[in-house]
Design an enzyme around this catalytic site. Structure first.
Site, PDB file in Angstrom:
ATOM      1  N   VAL A 209       1.210  -2.972   8.418  1.00 29.83           N
ATOM      2  CA  VAL A 209       0.740  -1.771   7.698  1.00 29.83           C
ATOM      3  C   VAL A 209       1.108  -0.455   8.056  1.00 29.83           C
ATOM      4  O   VAL A 209       1.745   0.369   7.653  1.00 29.83           O
ATOM      5  CB  VAL A 209      -0.126  -1.940   6.903  1.00 29.83           C
ATOM      6  CG1 VAL A 209      -1.761  -2.194   7.847  1.00 29.83           C
ATOM      7  CG2 VAL A 209      -0.174  -1.525   5.492  1.00 29.83           C
ATOM      8  N   ASP A 210       0.763  -0.681   9.823  1.00 33.98           N
ATOM      9  CA  ASP A 210       1.237   1.028  10.738  1.00 33.98           C
ATOM     10  C   ASP A 210       2.080   0.560  10.455  1.00 33.98           C
ATOM     11  O   ASP A 210       2.814   2.119   9.955  1.00 33.98           O
ATOM     12  CB  ASP A 210       0.868   1.032  11.559  1.00 33.98           C
ATOM     13  CG  ASP A 210       0.108   1.730  12.837  1.00 33.98           C
ATOM     14  OD1 ASP A 210       0.209   1.883  13.455  1.00 33.98           O
ATOM     15  OD2 ASP A 210       0.528   2.938  12.010  1.00 33.98           O
TER      16      ASP A 210
ATOM     17  N   ILE B 125       0.554  -1.400   0.215  1.00 31.36           N
ATOM     18  CA  ILE B 125      -0.032   0.016  -0.131  1.00 31.36           C
ATOM     19  C   ILE B 125       0.922   1.222  -0.021  1.00 31.36           C
ATOM     20  O   ILE B 125       0.349   2.384  -0.727  1.00 31.36           O
ATOM     21  CB  ILE B 125      -1.402   0.277   0.882  1.00 31.36           C
ATOM     22  CG1 ILE B 125      -2.479   0.418   1.069  1.00 31.36           C
ATOM     23  CG2 ILE B 125      -0.386  -0.024   2.668  1.00 31.36           C
ATOM     24  CD1 ILE B 125      -3.380   0.820   1.894  1.00 31.36           C
TER      25      ILE B 125
ATOM     26  N   TYR C  30      -4.685  -8.251  14.377  1.00 37.22           N
ATOM     27  CA  TYR C  30      -5.579  -8.212  15.145  1.00 37.22           C
ATOM     28  C   TYR C  30      -6.532  -9.898  14.994  1.00 37.22           C
ATOM     29  O   TYR C  30      -7.470  -9.860  15.351  1.00 37.22           O
ATOM     30  CB  TYR C  30      -6.507  -7.239  14.591  1.00 37.22           C
ATOM     31  CG  TYR C  30      -5.788  -5.767  15.402  1.00 37.22           C
ATOM     32  CD1 TYR C  30      -5.160  -5.782  16.321  1.00 37.22           C
ATOM     33  CD2 TYR C  30      -7.007  -4.394  15.477  1.00 37.22           C
ATOM     34  CE1 TYR C  30      -4.749  -4.377  17.562  1.00 37.22           C
ATOM     35  CE2 TYR C  30      -6.689  -3.045  16.360  1.00 37.22           C
ATOM     36  CZ  TYR C  30      -4.862  -3.486  17.257  1.00 37.22           C
ATOM     37  OH  TYR C  30      -4.938  -2.212  17.865  1.00 37.22           O
TER      38      TYR C  30
END
Ligand code: APR
Length: 180
Positions: free
Chosen positions: A40-41, A18, A128
């Site tokens: 991704v963070d 991304i 998560y």
């Protein structure tokens, strides 16, 4: 609202990273602190540079299901929309509704900022632990609804980082489009 093939052609499901997407906004699967993390963070903060964290520090965190927006800094995207997905707790804690709310919160912010192209990761399906087969159907239902109701939104891209996520989203799209 009348839908046609054009409606759904504005959605792409691709495999990739991304942080390389040249869109108006990319969505970050953040945590409540908005102060960075892994997955991704971590990738988004690494690619955006220190200015992103500096701005995130001014936001005062983010509730699960909500979203906040920052600039994109060194990313090719102009904005980052940070949302916090639910941690999977065997479906005992309203996770489906909270995940759906993440997508709606991101679209609400996108609308407020005139964002016409947006890329999503598979929110909540990594650290998560939200089951990706279940999450992909929730995500696509919200994305389809937005594409039908918001004609100004030109492009939505779901970026899948690994094969299994990509397969899950493709089969979810196949299942949902057969019901359209
Ligand atoms: N581009 C696109 N997708 C990515 C990338 C990337 N560069 N890196 C990871 N992903 C994918 C993961 O493979 C997964 O499919 O993003 C999806 C979401 O996984 P996570 O990043 O673990 O996010 P999430 O499950 O929502 O957990 C959020 O993880 O990184 C921490 O700070 C974050 O505490 C928060 C938690």
């Amino acid at each position: 609202m009348q839908t046609d093939s054009k409606t759904y052609s504005r959605l792409s499901i691709v495999q990739g990273d991304i942080t390389t997407q040249t869109v108006d906004a990319i969505v970050n699967a953040a945590n409540n602190s908005l102060l960075g993390g892994g997955g991704v963070d971590g990738a988004i903060h690494r690619a955006a540079g220190p200015g992103l964290l500096k701005e995130c520090r001014t936001l005062g965190g983010c509730e699960t299901g909500s979203a906040k927006i920052t600039k994109g800094y060194n990313l090719p995207a102009n904005y980052v929309i940070h949302t916090v997905g639910p941690v999977w707790q065997e479906g005992a804690n309203n996770e489906d509704a909270l995940l759906a709310k993440c997508y709606r919160s991101c679209f609400t912010l996108a609308g407020k900022h005139g964002i016409k192209s947006i890329a999503f990761p598979s929110i909540s399906t990594g650290v998560y632990r939200f089951p990706v087969d279940r999450a992909s159907r929730i995500a696509l239902k919200e994305i389809y609804h937005e594409l039908v109701t918001n004609i100004k939104l030109e492009r939505v891209i779901v970026i899948c980082f690994d094969n299994s996520t990509f397969d899950a989203y493709l089969s979810a799209e196949k299942e949902l489009s057969s019901k359209k």
